[in-house]
Design a protein around this motif. Sequence first.
Motif, PDB file in Angstrom:
ATOM      1  N   ASP A   1     -84.821   0.325 -42.240  1.00 59.17           N
ATOM      2  CA  ASP A   1     -84.915  -0.723 -43.257  1.00 59.17           C
ATOM      3  C   ASP A   1     -83.927  -0.544 -44.409  1.00 59.17           C
ATOM      4  O   ASP A   1     -83.832  -1.407 -45.275  1.00 59.17           O
ATOM      5  CB  ASP A   1     -86.334  -0.816 -43.824  1.00 59.17           C
ATOM      6  CG  ASP A   1     -87.367  -1.176 -42.767  1.00 59.17           C
ATOM      7  OD1 ASP A   1     -87.009  -1.950 -41.855  1.00 59.17           O
ATOM      8  OD2 ASP A   1     -88.493  -0.681 -42.844  1.00 59.17           O
ATOM      9  N   ARG A   2     -83.204   0.534 -44.462  1.00 55.76           N
ATOM     10  CA  ARG A   2     -82.273   0.782 -45.562  1.00 55.76           C
ATOM     11  C   ARG A   2     -80.980   0.000 -45.417  1.00 55.76           C
ATOM     12  O   ARG A   2     -80.327  -0.322 -46.407  1.00 55.76           O
ATOM     13  CB  ARG A   2     -81.940   2.273 -45.646  1.00 55.76           C
ATOM     14  CG  ARG A   2     -83.020   3.119 -46.259  1.00 55.76           C
ATOM     15  CD  ARG A   2     -83.013   2.954 -47.760  1.00 55.76           C
ATOM     16  NE  ARG A   2     -84.077   3.732 -48.403  1.00 55.76           N
ATOM     17  CZ  ARG A   2     -84.268   3.765 -49.706  1.00 55.76           C
ATOM     18  NH1 ARG A   2     -83.475   3.053 -50.499  1.00 55.76           N
ATOM     19  NH2 ARG A   2     -85.243   4.468 -50.228  1.00 55.76           N
ATOM     20  N   ILE A   3     -80.582  -0.229 -44.186  1.00 52.07           N
ATOM     21  CA  ILE A   3     -79.346  -0.946 -43.924  1.00 52.07           C
ATOM     22  C   ILE A   3     -79.542  -1.918 -42.773  1.00 52.07           C
ATOM     23  O   ILE A   3     -80.420  -1.739 -41.932  1.00 52.07           O
ATOM     24  CB  ILE A   3     -78.185   0.019 -43.565  1.00 52.07           C
ATOM     25  CG1 ILE A   3     -78.533   0.837 -42.316  1.00 52.07           C
ATOM     26  CG2 ILE A   3     -77.829   0.898 -44.752  1.00 52.07           C
ATOM     27  CD1 ILE A   3     -77.370   1.661 -41.767  1.00 52.07           C
TER      28      ILE A   3
ATOM     29  N   ASN B   1     -83.686   6.512 -55.533  1.00 50.35           N
ATOM     30  CA  ASN B   1     -82.305   6.650 -55.070  1.00 50.35           C
ATOM     31  C   ASN B   1     -81.951   5.541 -54.091  1.00 50.35           C
ATOM     32  O   ASN B   1     -82.815   5.029 -53.366  1.00 50.35           O
ATOM     33  CB  ASN B   1     -82.087   8.002 -54.399  1.00 50.35           C
ATOM     34  CG  ASN B   1     -82.059   9.137 -55.396  1.00 50.35           C
ATOM     35  OD1 ASN B   1     -81.787   8.933 -56.578  1.00 50.35           O
ATOM     36  ND2 ASN B   1     -82.345  10.347 -54.942  1.00 50.35           N
ATOM     37  N   VAL B   2     -80.681   5.185 -54.063  1.00 49.21           N
ATOM     38  CA  VAL B   2     -80.188   4.154 -53.151  1.00 49.21           C
ATOM     39  C   VAL B   2     -79.034   4.703 -52.303  1.00 49.21           C
ATOM     40  O   VAL B   2     -79.065   4.622 -51.077  1.00 49.21           O
ATOM     41  CB  VAL B   2     -79.733   2.899 -53.921  1.00 49.21           C
ATOM     42  CG1 VAL B   2     -79.137   1.862 -52.960  1.00 49.21           C
ATOM     43  CG2 VAL B   2     -80.887   2.298 -54.710  1.00 49.21           C
TER      44      VAL B   2
ATOM     45  N   ALA C   1     -76.816   6.785 -47.151  1.00 49.32           N
ATOM     46  CA  ALA C   1     -75.995   7.710 -46.371  1.00 49.32           C
ATOM     47  C   ALA C   1     -76.789   8.291 -45.199  1.00 49.32           C
ATOM     48  O   ALA C   1     -76.261   8.403 -44.076  1.00 49.32           O
ATOM     49  CB  ALA C   1     -75.475   8.835 -47.263  1.00 49.32           C
ATOM     50  N   GLU C   2     -78.038   8.644 -45.451  1.00 45.06           N
ATOM     51  CA  GLU C   2     -78.869   9.185 -44.367  1.00 45.06           C
ATOM     52  C   GLU C   2     -79.145   8.126 -43.308  1.00 45.06           C
ATOM     53  O   GLU C   2     -79.190   8.433 -42.109  1.00 45.06           O
ATOM     54  CB  GLU C   2     -80.172   9.740 -44.936  1.00 45.06           C
ATOM     55  CG  GLU C   2     -79.981  10.959 -45.821  1.00 45.06           C
ATOM     56  CD  GLU C   2     -79.171  12.048 -45.145  1.00 45.06           C
ATOM     57  OE1 GLU C   2     -79.505  12.427 -44.000  1.00 45.06           O
ATOM     58  OE2 GLU C   2     -78.177  12.507 -45.750  1.00 45.06           O
TER      59      GLU C   2
ATOM     60  N   GLN D   1     -84.347  -4.278 -59.420  1.00 47.41           N
ATOM     61  CA  GLN D   1     -84.797  -2.886 -59.427  1.00 47.41           C
ATOM     62  C   GLN D   1     -83.877  -2.004 -58.580  1.00 47.41           C
ATOM     63  O   GLN D   1     -83.532  -0.887 -58.974  1.00 47.41           O
ATOM     64  CB  GLN D   1     -86.228  -2.784 -58.906  1.00 47.41           C
ATOM     65  CG  GLN D   1     -86.824  -1.380 -59.012  1.00 47.41           C
ATOM     66  CD  GLN D   1     -87.064  -0.948 -60.455  1.00 47.41           C
ATOM     67  OE1 GLN D   1     -87.762  -1.620 -61.203  1.00 47.41           O
ATOM     68  NE2 GLN D   1     -86.474   0.184 -60.840  1.00 47.41           N
ATOM     69  N   THR D   2     -83.468  -2.511 -57.419  1.00 47.24           N
ATOM     70  CA  THR D   2     -82.560  -1.750 -56.567  1.00 47.24           C
ATOM     71  C   THR D   2     -81.241  -1.494 -57.276  1.00 47.24           C
ATOM     72  O   THR D   2     -80.694  -0.380 -57.254  1.00 47.24           O
ATOM     73  CB  THR D   2     -82.304  -2.498 -55.251  1.00 47.24           C
ATOM     74  OG1 THR D   2     -83.553  -2.739 -54.588  1.00 47.24           O
ATOM     75  CG2 THR D   2     -81.403  -1.698 -54.329  1.00 47.24           C
TER      76      THR D   2
END
Length: 301
Positions: free
Chosen positions: A37-39, A96-97, A102-103, A215-216
């Motif tokens: 869901d991060r990218i 953190n974003v 990166a992970e 917020q992000t």
Amino acid sequence: MRTRTLLAAIGTAFTLISAPASATQPASQASATLSKDRISVTVEGAGPDVILIPGLASSREVWQDLAARLKHSYRLHLVQVAGFAGAPAVSNPQGNVAAPTAEAIADYIRTQHLKAPVIIGHSLGGEVALMLGARHPDQVARLMIVDALPFYTLLMDPAATRETAAPHAAAFRDALLASPPAQTEAMQRASIARLAKSEAARPALLAAALGSDRQTTADATYELMTTDLRPELGRIQVPVEVVYAYDPLYGIPAANVEATFRNAYATTPHIRFKRIDDSFHFVMLDQPQAFANAVTDFLKP
């Protein structure tokens, strides 16, 4: 210091508030993959793998011109960071974003069985690229960092540390979150004018920024201002090219800008620098031909 664009390079934030593709995939085909869901990732073209990461509050569309030029020779993985440019935000209790992005990309490289792709990152995407190179050195082939520094607060204070940066970063973050909508949009327009010299490029950049989750964006701004990657640069064992912009409107000598970048990356092995003139922060939009030439040269075996 280079406040006209590089302070804004922390991002417009300061004023803001499927299935894996095969190696033989036709150039006209595109697919999307979600990684934790991060990218989200759109895949275009065929050939050696290249991952393109946009910056803070930006859309992957900033790579559109470059992608059109490269997709006949390379398989491009265009990343969209969650919470930016209308992409759904994710729960972010740690605040953190860049680091979790990166992970997520490292996980994407593993799960899609990519063999040491080239990473190209702009602004926040450049910091993500540095994290990949330092923390997952066996997963990348080369890094291109576009108008980004390993510690952004150096632009305001060359002697800054994470500890001294934290109070200022917190103030920026809090102001970002408290800004009324009308003030946010007005200040954002002014910021875009400092980020992109090309007037034609500004409406899309403004739409992406205003469509980003506040917020992000605030969390990412704080993270950029307090993350110093310089101690990690020595771990990067692959070639690194730093592309940076310069314009006489900066009001300072080009040699000073060059010194800022060279000093910041002093401990990076296998590094070289490329200056692109008559450009603000969005080099790929202000000087698309010069930027494409730099990327093409960088990608040559």
